[in-house]
Design an enzyme around this catalytic site. Structure first.
Site, PDB file in Angstrom:
ATOM      1  N   ALA A  62      41.758  35.722  43.956  1.00 30.74           N
ATOM      2  CA  ALA A  62      42.136  35.731  42.547  1.00 30.74           C
ATOM      3  C   ALA A  62      40.897  35.680  41.670  1.00 30.74           C
ATOM      4  O   ALA A  62      39.834  35.224  42.090  1.00 30.74           O
ATOM      5  CB  ALA A  62      43.037  34.528  42.235  1.00 30.74           C
ATOM      6  N   SER A  63      41.016  36.196  40.458  1.00 30.73           N
ATOM      7  CA  SER A  63      39.995  36.101  39.421  1.00 30.73           C
ATOM      8  C   SER A  63      38.674  36.719  39.878  1.00 30.73           C
ATOM      9  O   SER A  63      38.637  37.876  40.282  1.00 30.73           O
ATOM     10  CB  SER A  63      39.839  34.633  39.001  1.00 30.73           C
ATOM     11  OG  SER A  63      39.077  34.506  37.832  1.00 30.73           O
ATOM     12  N   ASN A  64      37.578  35.969  39.841  1.00 26.57           N
ATOM     13  CA  ASN A  64      36.300  36.525  40.291  1.00 26.57           C
ATOM     14  C   ASN A  64      36.350  36.924  41.763  1.00 26.57           C
ATOM     15  O   ASN A  64      35.729  37.910  42.174  1.00 26.57           O
ATOM     16  CB  ASN A  64      35.172  35.517  40.075  1.00 26.57           C
ATOM     17  CG  ASN A  64      34.767  35.404  38.622  1.00 26.57           C
ATOM     18  OD1 ASN A  64      35.109  36.245  37.801  1.00 26.57           O
ATOM     19  ND2 ASN A  64      34.023  34.355  38.291  1.00 26.57           N
TER      20      ASN A  64
END
Length: 706
Positions: free
Chosen positions: A310-312
Site C-alpha cells: 500500500a501507499s509508497n
C-alpha cells in the site's frame, strides 16, 4: 552456543524455547551443468529465526488477534530492549498503523488474524508458524544497507509456490507491510518478501553518535561500523561543528541518506523477491552433486509472484513491475499507490464536468502546495472538518501571510480560506477530501514536504534545508517550551519498534531553526514580527524548490525526475484500488493518470484494471479518530479482495474485474456513536460493473464515473 553446518545453512542455536537463530550463506560449488542456488552478491549475512506459532509467530509476534487489539507491548528493560522485544513492538505498531483495529470498524470480522484466507471468521488468534530471514542489501560500502526480510510460513507448499512482496508503506521499517500484503501472503501459504526500501528506522543521534542496527538495537556509530542501518555522512569534525551550532539534532535515513532512495524502490522490491527465491531454494531445492549446495527448484516459471503493498510500498510494486527484466513478477495488486508518472500531454482524465490534462502532479508538488494552503483552507469549513486540530488564530495568520504573498485573494478570513480550498480543488484534490485537509496538515503534510525535499535533493543533515531540522522539543510547561532538548533515551532505545521513519516520530519533531529568538518546534515557531503563522517562510522555501532556479531547487527537481514512472507494466495483469477521498495521495495525481498512461503505452496489451472506492481515504488507522469512522469505510477491505482476485486469476485463470467505481455506504451515527460496519457498507468489487460505474479509456481520455 554451538555452530554446525548443513546444506549451506550455518546454524547458531540459542537456548530459547521459541526460536533458533540461523546464519544462511551460499556455499559449495556444485558440478558443471547444475543450476546451483547462489546467494545474490548484494546480500550480506542472512540471519534466520524460527517461530513456533504459539509463543511467537510470523504475523503477530506472539500477540495474536487479541494482543494486536490490546495495549502496546513493552520491553522488560526499556533502555535495553532485546531484538525480540523490538520486533514485537514493531509488528504491533506497524500492524495497527495501517488498519482500523476497532471491532465496530471491521477488525475481527472483515479482516484480522482470526479471519482466514477464505474470509471465514474463526476463533483462532491467527498466529502463523514459520521462519523469518533478514539481511542487508548493500553495494559493499555499508551506505545503502537496505533491510530485506523473508517470511516463510510452515504452510508454504513447494508444489504450489507463491511469493508476495511487502515493501514498506510510508517511510516505515521492514515490518511496515505486515498487516497488508504480509498478512494476506502468510494466510495464503505464500512466502512474503519485505523490504524497508532504504527508508525505515535509521535514526542517527548526532549529539551522542548512536545509531540503529539491523534488528533495531542501538550502538555507537563507531561500534556499529558497516552494520549500522544508517549513519550520517559526516566527518567527526563536521559532526562536532554541527552539534555546536545545532545541538540535540537527528539525521534520519529517508531524509538524509543522500541517495534519493525512491528512485530505486522498484529495484529493492525486485531484490526482495530474489532473496525469497534464494531462501526457498535453500530450503526446498534438491541437493547438488557436491552434497552441500542446493539446486534451483523454484523459479519464475513455476512460482506465482504478486507484487503488492500500500501507499509508497504500492508505488514500489508498480515500479518493480516496470523494471522487471527477469520475469520475476507474475502480477500486481496494490492499494492507494504513491506513484509519479512521466509527463504526457496526450492524456486527460475526466470526472463529471471536471477534466484534468496530463499525468497529474508529483508528490512534492502536491505536498508542498498542501503545506502552504491547508492551514488556511482548514478555516473554509470548520464545522465539517474531520478531526481538526489546526489552531484558528495561527491559521488566520497563515491566510494573511498567503494573501500578502499574492497566493490567495479575499477581503475576509472566510474568503481567504475559501480561496485556499478552491485552489486545492482546482489543482486536482477531489471535493470528497475537503473535510480532511485540516487533519492531514496536522498529522502528515509537513512531514512529507520536509522529508521528501531533503531526499529528492540528496541534502545532508548539515544543510538544514529551508531552516528545518529534527529534534526532540521541550514540553509546553517545561523550562524551555518547544525548544530543542535531549531526546528520551527510552524512546530512542525502542525507535525500531515505534518509529514510522518520518519525523515527527518517537518524540523527534520538525524544528524551525530560523524562528525569531531561536529554534523552536515548527508549528509553534515565530515568523518575522514574532507572528505565529505555521512558519510561512519555511513553507514558501519548500515550494520554491519545486519550480525555482536556485541551486537547491535544481537538485530537488533532478531528484523528482529520477522517480517518475513510465506506466509500462509489460503486459502484466494488475489491479489498483484507491479511495476517492484520499487527501494524502490524491487519485487525480496518482492512480488515475497512471491507469491512463498505462493504456497509452501498452495499448491492447494492457491488463491493468483500476478500482476507485467511494467514501474511502488513505489512512484506515484514522478511522478511529473523531469524524472519520462515520464518514469513511476501510480501504483495506478492497485491498484484500484485489489480492484474492489477482491470485485466482494467476492460479486458475479467473477473470479480473473491469475498471470501476465501487459505491460504498458510510456507517453513519446513532446518536454520537458510530454504527458497526456491515457487509452492506462495503459491497464487493464486481467482475462486470454496471455501466454507470465503469471507468473507461478511449482516445487518450480516462473517464471516471461520477
Amino acid at each position: 552456543m554451538t555452530t554446525t553446518s548443513k546444506n549451506c545453512l550455518t546454524l547458531t542455536s540459542i537456548a530459547a524455547a521459541v526460536a533458533a537463530v540461523l546464519v544462511l550463506s551460499a556455499c559449495g560449488g556444485g558440478s558443471a551443468g547444475e543450476n546451483i542456488n547462489r546467494k545474490p552478491t548484494y546480500l550480506g549475512t542472512v540471519v534466520s529465526v524460527n517461530y513456533d506459532g504459539a509463543s511467537d509467530d510470523l504475523l503477530t509476534a506472539g500477540l495474536g488477534k487479541t494482543g494486536l487489539g490490546a495495549t502496546a507491548p513493552v520491553a522488560a528493560d526499556p533502555l535495553n530492549p532485546t531484538a525480540a522485544e523490538l520486533r514485537r513492538i514493531a509488528i504491533f505498531n506497524n500492524y495497527r498503523a495501517l488498519l482500523d483495529i476497532s471491532v465496530a470498524g471491521g477488525y475481527g470480522s472483515l479482516y484480522g488474524p482470526n479471519v482466514d484466507a477464505s474470509g471465514v471468521i474463526t476463533t483462532s488468534e491467527g498466529k502463523i508458524a514459520g521462519t523469518e530471514y533478514m539481511a542487508y542489501s548493500d553495494d559493499g560500502t555499508g551506505n545503502q544497507n537496505i533491510t530485506m526480510l523473508v517470511q516463510v510460513p510452515t504452510t508454504f507448499n513447494p508444489a504450489s509456490p507463491c511469493i508476495v512482496t511487502g515493501t514498506s508503506s510510508g517511510s516505515r521499517g521492514v515490518y511496515g507491510a505486515i498487516g497488508t500484503s504480509g498478512e494476506w501472503g502468510l494466510k495464503n501459504g505464500c512466502a512474503v518478501a519485505y523490504t524497508d526500501k532504504g527508508t525505515g528506522t535509521g535514526i542517527h543521534d548526532l549529539q551522542n553518535d548512536t545509531v540503529n542496527l539491523q534488528r533495531g538495537e542501538r550502538a555507537t556509530a563507531t561500534a556499529a561500523g558497516k552494520a549500522s542501518n544508517f549513519t550520517a555522512s559526516l566527518t567527526s569534525t563536521e559532526r562536532a561543528a554541527f552539534n555546536t551550532a545545532t545541538p540535540n539534532r537527528f539525521a534520519v535515513k529517508h531524509a538524509h541518506s543522500q541517495q534519493n532512495t525512491e528512485k530505486d524502490w522498484g529495484k529493492w522490491t525486485l531484490q526482495a523477491v530474489e532473496f525469497a527465491y534464494f531462501v526457498l531454494n535453500e530450503n526446498y531445492g534438491d541437493a547438488a552433486k557436491d552434497g552441500v549446495s542446493r539446486l534451483v527448484k523454484l523459479k519464475p516459471a513455476n512460482t506465482i509472484v504478486i507484487a503488492s503493498s500500500a501507499s509508497n510500498g504500492a508505488g514500489a510494486a508498480l515500479a518493480a513491475a516496470e523494471l522487471d527484466t527477469k520475469g520475476l513478477i507474475t502480477g500486481v495488486a496494490v492499494a492507494e499507490p504513491q506513484i509519479q508518472v512521466v509527463p504526457d500531454t496526450r492524456l486527460s482524465v475526466r470526472r463529471g464536468a471536471s477534466t484534468l490534462g496530463g499525468t497529474g502532479r508529483s508528490l512534492f508538488d502536491y505536498a508542498s502546495l498542501g503545506n502552504l494552503l491547508q492551514p488556511c483552507a482548514a478555516l473554509a469549513s470548520p464545522t465539517t472538518n474531520v478531526f481538526n486540530t489546526v489552531n484558528t488564530t495561527i491559521a488566520t495568520n497563515r491566510c494573511n501571510a498567503l494573501q500578502a504573498s499574492g497566493l490567495i485573494v479575499g477581503n475576509t478570513t472566510a474568503e481567504l480560506a475559501a480561496d485556499a480550498m478552491a485552489r486545492l480543488l482546482a489543482a486536482g484534490h477531489q471535493p470528497e477530501s475537503s473535510v480532511l485537509q485540516a487533519s492531514h496538515y496536522s498529522f502528515a503534510t509537513p512531514a512529507v514536504a520536509v522529508t521528501f525535499a531533503n531526499s529528492y535533493g540528496r541534502f545532508s543533515v548539515k544543510d538544514n534545508l529551508c531552516g528545518f531540522s529534527f529534534a526532540a522539543t521541550g514540553a509546553a510547561g517545561s523550562a524551555t517550551p518547544n525548544a530543542p532538548v535531549a531526546a528520551s533515551a527510552a524512546a530512542l532505545a525502542t525507535s525500531f519498534g515505534a518509529s514510522n521513519g518520518i519525523p515527527p516520530t518517537v518524540g523527534i519533531n520538525i524544528v524551525n531553526n530560523n524562528s525569531v529568538g531561536g529554534p523552536l518546534l515548527d508549528a509553534a515557531s515565530l515568523s518575522a514580527g514574532s507572528v505565529l503563522d505555521y512558519n510561512i517562510a519555511g513553507a514558501l522555501c519548500l515550494r520554491e524548490l519545486l519550480g525555482g532556479s536556485s541551486a537547491n531547487a535544481l537538485k530537488v527537481q533532478q531528484g523528482i525526475n529520477e522517480v517518475l514512472r513510465t506506466g509500462d507494466l509489460q503486459g502484466k495483469p494488475a489491479l489498483i484500488v484507491h479511495g476517492r477521498a484520499d487527501a494524502q495521495v490524491p487519485v487525480a495525481f496518482s492512480s488515475r493518470p497512471y491507469f491512463g498512461r498505462n493504456k497509452i503505452v501498452e495499448g491492447a496489451n494492457s491488463r491493468l484494471s483500476y478500482i476507485e472506492v467511494t467514501n474511502a481515504q488513505h489512512f484506515d488507522a484514522f478511522l478511529a479518530f473523531p469524524g472519520y469512522g462515520e464518514r469513511f469505510v476501510p480501504a483495506h477491505r478492497y485491498f484484500i479482495q484485489a489480492m484474492d482476485m489477482m491470485y485466482a486469476n494467476l492460479k486458475t485463470g479467473a477473470a479480473l474485474p473491469a475498471s470501476q467505481v465501487v459505491r460504498t455506504v458510510p456507517r453513519g451515527l446513532t446518536g454520537a456513536v458510530v454504527n458497526p460496519i456491515t457487509p452492506a457498507n462495503v459491497p464487493p468489487i464486481k467482475t462486470v460493473p454496471a455501466v454507470a460505474d465503469q471507468i473507461t479509456f478511449a482516445n487518450n481520455v480516462v473517464t471516471v464515473a461520477d
